[in-house]
Design a protein around this motif. Structure first.
Motif, short mmCIF file in Angstrom:
data_model
loop_
_atom_site.label_atom_id
_atom_site.label_comp_id
_atom_site.label_asym_id
_atom_site.label_seq_id
_atom_site.Cartn_x
_atom_site.Cartn_y
_atom_site.Cartn_z
N GLN A 91 0.83 -1.21 0.00
CA GLN A 91 0.00 0.00 0.00
C GLN A 91 0.86 1.26 0.00
O GLN A 91 0.55 2.23 -0.69
N ARG A 92 1.96 1.25 0.76
CA ARG A 92 2.84 2.42 0.80
C ARG A 92 3.53 2.63 -0.56
O ARG A 92 3.69 3.77 -1.00
N ALA A 93 3.93 1.55 -1.20
CA ALA A 93 4.57 1.66 -2.51
C ALA A 93 3.59 2.26 -3.52
O ALA A 93 3.97 3.14 -4.31
N ASP A 98 1.54 7.12 -6.47
CA ASP A 98 0.47 8.11 -6.67
C ASP A 98 0.96 9.52 -6.34
O ASP A 98 0.57 10.48 -7.00
N LEU A 99 1.77 9.66 -5.31
CA LEU A 99 2.35 10.96 -4.98
C LEU A 99 3.24 11.46 -6.11
O LEU A 99 3.19 12.64 -6.48
N LYS A 100 4.07 10.59 -6.66
CA LYS A 100 4.95 10.96 -7.77
C LYS A 100 4.15 11.42 -8.99
O LYS A 100 4.52 12.38 -9.66
N ALA A 101 3.04 10.73 -9.25
CA ALA A 101 2.23 11.04 -10.42
C ALA A 101 1.32 12.25 -10.18
O ALA A 101 0.71 12.77 -11.12
N GLY A 102 1.17 12.68 -8.94
CA GLY A 102 0.31 13.83 -8.63
C GLY A 102 -1.15 13.46 -8.43
O GLY A 102 -2.00 14.34 -8.38
N ARG A 103 -1.48 12.19 -8.30
CA ARG A 103 -2.86 11.77 -8.09
C ARG A 103 -3.30 11.96 -6.64
O ARG A 103 -4.49 12.01 -6.36
N MET A 125 8.22 10.01 2.88
CA MET A 125 7.05 10.47 2.13
C MET A 125 7.37 11.76 1.37
O MET A 125 6.91 11.97 0.26
N LEU A 126 8.18 12.63 1.99
CA LEU A 126 8.55 13.87 1.30
C LEU A 126 9.41 13.57 0.07
O LEU A 126 9.32 14.29 -0.93
N LEU A 127 10.21 12.54 0.13
CA LEU A 127 11.03 12.18 -1.03
C LEU A 127 10.17 11.71 -2.21
O LEU A 127 10.61 11.80 -3.37
N ALA A 128 8.97 11.24 -1.93
CA ALA A 128 8.10 10.77 -3.01
C ALA A 128 7.37 11.92 -3.69
O ALA A 128 6.80 11.75 -4.77
N VAL A 129 7.38 13.11 -3.09
CA VAL A 129 6.71 14.27 -3.67
C VAL A 129 7.58 14.82 -4.80
O VAL A 129 8.80 14.92 -4.65
N PRO A 130 6.95 15.17 -5.94
CA PRO A 130 7.74 15.72 -7.05
C PRO A 130 8.45 17.01 -6.64
O PRO A 130 7.93 17.80 -5.86
N LYS A 131 9.65 17.20 -7.15
CA LYS A 131 10.51 18.37 -6.91
C LYS A 131 11.07 18.41 -5.49
O LYS A 131 11.56 19.44 -5.06
N TYR A 132 10.99 17.32 -4.76
CA TYR A 132 11.57 17.25 -3.42
C TYR A 132 12.61 16.14 -3.39
O TYR A 132 12.29 14.96 -3.56
N GLY A 133 13.84 16.55 -3.16
CA GLY A 133 14.93 15.59 -3.01
C GLY A 133 15.37 15.58 -1.56
O GLY A 133 14.70 16.13 -0.67
N ARG A 134 16.51 15.00 -1.31
CA ARG A 134 17.01 14.89 0.06
C ARG A 134 17.31 16.25 0.68
O ARG A 134 17.00 16.49 1.84
N VAL A 135 17.91 17.14 -0.07
CA VAL A 135 18.30 18.45 0.46
C VAL A 135 17.06 19.28 0.81
O VAL A 135 16.95 19.83 1.91
N LYS A 136 16.12 19.37 -0.13
CA LYS A 136 14.92 20.18 0.11
C LYS A 136 14.06 19.58 1.22
O LYS A 136 13.51 20.30 2.06
N ALA A 137 13.96 18.25 1.26
CA ALA A 137 13.18 17.59 2.32
C ALA A 137 13.82 17.85 3.68
O ALA A 137 13.11 18.12 4.67
N ASN A 138 15.15 17.80 3.76
CA ASN A 138 15.84 18.09 5.02
C ASN A 138 15.62 19.54 5.45
O ASN A 138 15.42 19.81 6.63
N LYS A 139 15.66 20.49 4.50
CA LYS A 139 15.43 21.89 4.84
C LYS A 139 14.03 22.10 5.40
O LYS A 139 13.85 22.84 6.36
N VAL A 140 13.05 21.46 4.80
CA VAL A 140 11.67 21.59 5.27
C VAL A 140 11.56 21.04 6.69
O VAL A 140 10.95 21.67 7.57
N LEU A 141 12.14 19.89 6.93
CA LEU A 141 12.06 19.29 8.27
C LEU A 141 12.79 20.13 9.31
O LEU A 141 12.32 20.27 10.44
N VAL A 142 13.92 20.72 8.94
CA VAL A 142 14.66 21.57 9.88
C VAL A 142 13.84 22.82 10.20
O VAL A 142 13.76 23.25 11.36
#
Length: 169
Positions: A91-93, A98-103, A125-142
């Motif tokens: 289910q998570r996969a 679905d997150l990657k596709a924008g559904r 989960m943030l890594l699965a969002v389009p335009k979010y990589g490790r650096v941007k996801a870390n910045k958001v969490l910080v």
């Protein structure tokens, strides 16, 4: 045992040293005793020397066994747990696809997560969002003061609201 010492140009070899070991335990002190008798040619024989050794540790078999924290599970219980874990992974996969596709929107998932998403890491989960990589996801969490190992179910209301607000920008 032969002992050889070298000093200021002369060599002397002491005759063999005889070491006799006796191990016994004294009841009143609970210590092992080692008697060493040293005889050599160049010195007068000395009497036996007694050294007291620390008490030996008990063997693992002698110590009482501790109860394990969790009881053993039966084969059926293990198979049920494995089936549930596989279903959650599947289910998570699908959700990540679905997150990657924008559904699916990450905002909806964070505000009202399904049961199978409660133990998922926010970072994953943030890594699965389009335009979010490790650096941007870390910045958001910080910025939201959220640990990268935090699960979605473990988010407080403040963290959840702050994260959704930051992701909507």
């Amino acid at each position: 045992m032969h002992v050889q010492s070298v000093g200021s140009g002369q060599r002397c070899i002491a005759d063999s040293l005889q070491i006799r070991e006796k191990l016994s335990s004294t009841v009143e002190k609970h210590q092992a005793r080692l008697e060493v008798e040293v005889n050599s040619v160049d010195r007068a024989p000395r009497g036996p020397r007694t050294l007291y050794l620390p008490t030996p540790m008990p063997l693992a078999a002698d110590t009482p066994s501790k109860q394990t924290a969790t009881p053993e599970r039966s084969l059926n219980q293990r198979m049920d747990a494995l089936a549930r874990a596989n279903a959650i992974r599947t289910q998570r996969a699908q959700l990540k696809r679905d997150l990657k596709a924008g559904r699916v929107s990450i905002h909806q998932l964070l505000m009202d997560p399904p049961d199978y998403l409660e133990t998922a890491k926010v970072f994953e989960m943030l890594l699965a969002v389009p335009k979010y990589g490790r650096v941007k996801a870390n910045k958001v969490l910080v910025n939201c003061r959220i640990s990268p190992s935090k699960t979605i179910g473990g988010l407080s209301e403040r963290q959840r609201a702050e994260l959704v607000t930051l992701l909507k920008r």
